[in-house]
Design a protein around this motif. Structure first.
Motif, PDB file in Angstrom:
ATOM      1  N   PHE A 182       0.822  -1.205   0.000  1.00 24.67           N
ATOM      2  CA  PHE A 182       0.000   0.000   0.000  1.00 24.67           C
ATOM      3  C   PHE A 182       0.858   1.257   0.000  1.00 24.67           C
ATOM      4  O   PHE A 182       0.592   2.209  -0.713  1.00 24.67           O
ATOM      5  N   LYS A 183       1.937   1.266   0.810  1.00 24.46           N
ATOM      6  CA  LYS A 183       2.658   2.517   0.980  1.00 24.46           C
ATOM      7  C   LYS A 183       3.828   2.663   0.011  1.00 24.46           C
ATOM      8  O   LYS A 183       3.959   3.683  -0.649  1.00 24.46           O
ATOM      9  N   TYR A 184       4.675   1.654  -0.067  1.00 20.74           N
ATOM     10  CA  TYR A 184       5.903   1.808  -0.842  1.00 20.74           C
ATOM     11  C   TYR A 184       5.887   1.011  -2.140  1.00 20.74           C
ATOM     12  O   TYR A 184       6.897   0.950  -2.823  1.00 20.74           O
ATOM     13  N   GLY A 185       4.817   0.344  -2.447  1.00 23.23           N
ATOM     14  CA  GLY A 185       4.784  -0.422  -3.682  1.00 23.23           C
ATOM     15  C   GLY A 185       4.564   0.497  -4.865  1.00 23.23           C
ATOM     16  O   GLY A 185       3.433   0.853  -5.188  1.00 23.23           O
ATOM     17  N   LYS A 203      -3.576   0.325  -6.274  1.00 22.95           N
ATOM     18  CA  LYS A 203      -4.111   0.292  -4.913  1.00 22.95           C
ATOM     19  C   LYS A 203      -5.601  -0.041  -4.932  1.00 22.95           C
ATOM     20  O   LYS A 203      -6.448   0.770  -4.611  1.00 22.95           O
TER      21      LYS A 203
END
Lengths: 204, 211
Positions: A139-142, A147
């Protein structure tokens, strides 16, 4: 389905309003009770919905570890064929359901949309697992993960889990069948059926 | 054969100054000049007694923020605040890039490691794909994710990301795109989601789908 098959068991009194959840005028009631023993009253929509929900063919389409659970659900132990959804089609043109089982990368997004667009109407989508719902652990760094697959295609049923077990997929499939049936939540069986089911030994 | 002995043979072939030996407890390696890497690799493969028939791995490295042994100051990973705004940093990535070649010989059962270091703005390296054909995909991956260009590669496309992707994501100074083909890639709180329905949007009904 004959009239006899819906007859309640011996000794069980049932009101007619439980058998039919629609109004019957007197003339039709007379026909049903006297002349015809093999008589079905339904609507065309109901028959069509029943046919649709009994043969949801998914497209053969797996993206990540959720696909392993999807395969397990289609194997003998869980046996998704019990719900008429075991015919995984190798082409989207013969499929009704897309189970988005896994991480949707940005590169796969185009392909996924293409597969969805090739499916004929009516078609449904199940978002299986955290990644397909909202990116999951990416969710954050992909930088490469979409999303949530609902940015790409409309989703009918969301299945949380990482990955969800095969039972969850079967549950989601049943909820999708409920949706196709046009009802909300669990299907409403007549009271005498639910009472009778409680008497079956293995249900205890 | 021990790495030091292999390095001595390599230096004798390349000449003084073309390669340096770096002693390390875990794995020693040779730091080779960029221009001589293909020559060194061909020598290591073809010389009797060395016979490095396999390129086990070819890795791109971003040394920004690290010294040569992988130690030093940590590098800030740019992410996003809780409200979805991007974290910012004034630091400009200025470290060197590198490539590591891990070699193995099935016939002699020994290993050797080569390394390259070069500035960020001169990230061009001779290819070794004509020496070990497995390097074709490894070099495509290093190009895709680290932006290291391999001169003479027969098929220098991206391998993992989409063809129209912008940037090389494993570089330390990579900035994550907000969206790609109108699909948001940045994880955000739902309130910041531009696709979220408005608060006063009517609730969806449960009628079956048409068709």
């Amino acid at each position: 389905m004959s009239r006899e098959s819906t007859t309640p068991p011996e000794g069980y009194d049932v009101g007619r309003e439980n058998m039919f959840d629609f109004k019957v005028d007197d003339q039709l009631l007379e026909v049903v009770e006297t002349d015809a023993k093999n008589f079905i009253l339904t609507t065309v929509d109901e028959v069509f919905n029943w046919a649709k929900l009994s043969s949801i063919w998914p497209v053969t389409f797996g993206l990540a570890c959720c696909a392993i659970e999807m395969m397990a659900a289609s194997a003998t132990r869980y046996d998704i064929d019990r719900f008429g959804a075991g015919a995984f089609r190798a082409t989207p043109r013969q499929a009704d359901l897309m189970i988005v089982s896994g991480t949707v990368t940005a590169k796969m997004a185009k392909r996924l949309k293409l597969i969805y667009d090739q499916m004929p109407e009516p078609k449904w989508v199940i978002a299986m697992g955290s990644c397909a719902i909202g990116g999951g652990p990416y969710f954050k760094y992909g930088y490469h993960v979409v999303k949530g697959v609902d940015f790409l295609v409309p989703v009918d049923v969301y299945l949380p889990g990482c990955p969800p077990r095969p039972e969850v997929l079967l549950e989601g499939l049943m909820r999708l069948q409920d949706k196709i049936r046009g009802r909300k939540g669990k299907s409403k069986a007549p009271k005498w059926i639910t009472d009778y089911a409680k008497k079956i030994p293995y249900r205890k | 054969m021990e790495p030091k002995a292999i390095f001595d043979l390599l230096t004798a072939h390349l000449g003084e100054g073309a390669a340096e030996y770096r002693e390390n407890d875990i794995e020693s390696w040779a730091c080779v000049s960029v221009a001589r890497i293909a020559d060194a690799c061909r020598f290591l493969r073809d010389t009797e007694g060395l016979e490095f028939g396999q390129l086990m791995c070819l890795s791109g490295i971003d040394w920004d923020g690290y010294d040569e042994n992988g130690k030093g100051k940590s590098v800030a990973i740019l992410g996003y605040e809780a409200d979805g705004t991007p974290e910012t940093s004034d630091r400009v990535a200025d470290g060197e890039l590198g490539v590591a070649y891990h070699l193995y010989s099935h016939t002699c059962d020994h290993k050797f490691t080569l390394r390259l270091r070069f500035p960020r703005d001169k990230a061009t390296v001779p290819t070794v794909s004509d020496i070990w054909s497995t390097a074709r995909w490894h070099e495509r991956e290093a190009w895709d994710l680290m932006g290291i260009r391999f001169e003479g590669h027969p098929d220098p496309r991206r391998i993992l990301l989409s063809e129209d992707w912008v940037g090389h994501p494993l570089r330390k100074d990579y900035q994550m795109p907000d969206q790609w083909l109108n699909v948001p890639l940045r994880g955000q709180p739902y309130a910041n989601n531009p696709f979220a329905p408005a608060d006063d949007a009517p609730a969806g009904d449960d009628t079956p789908a048409e068709g």
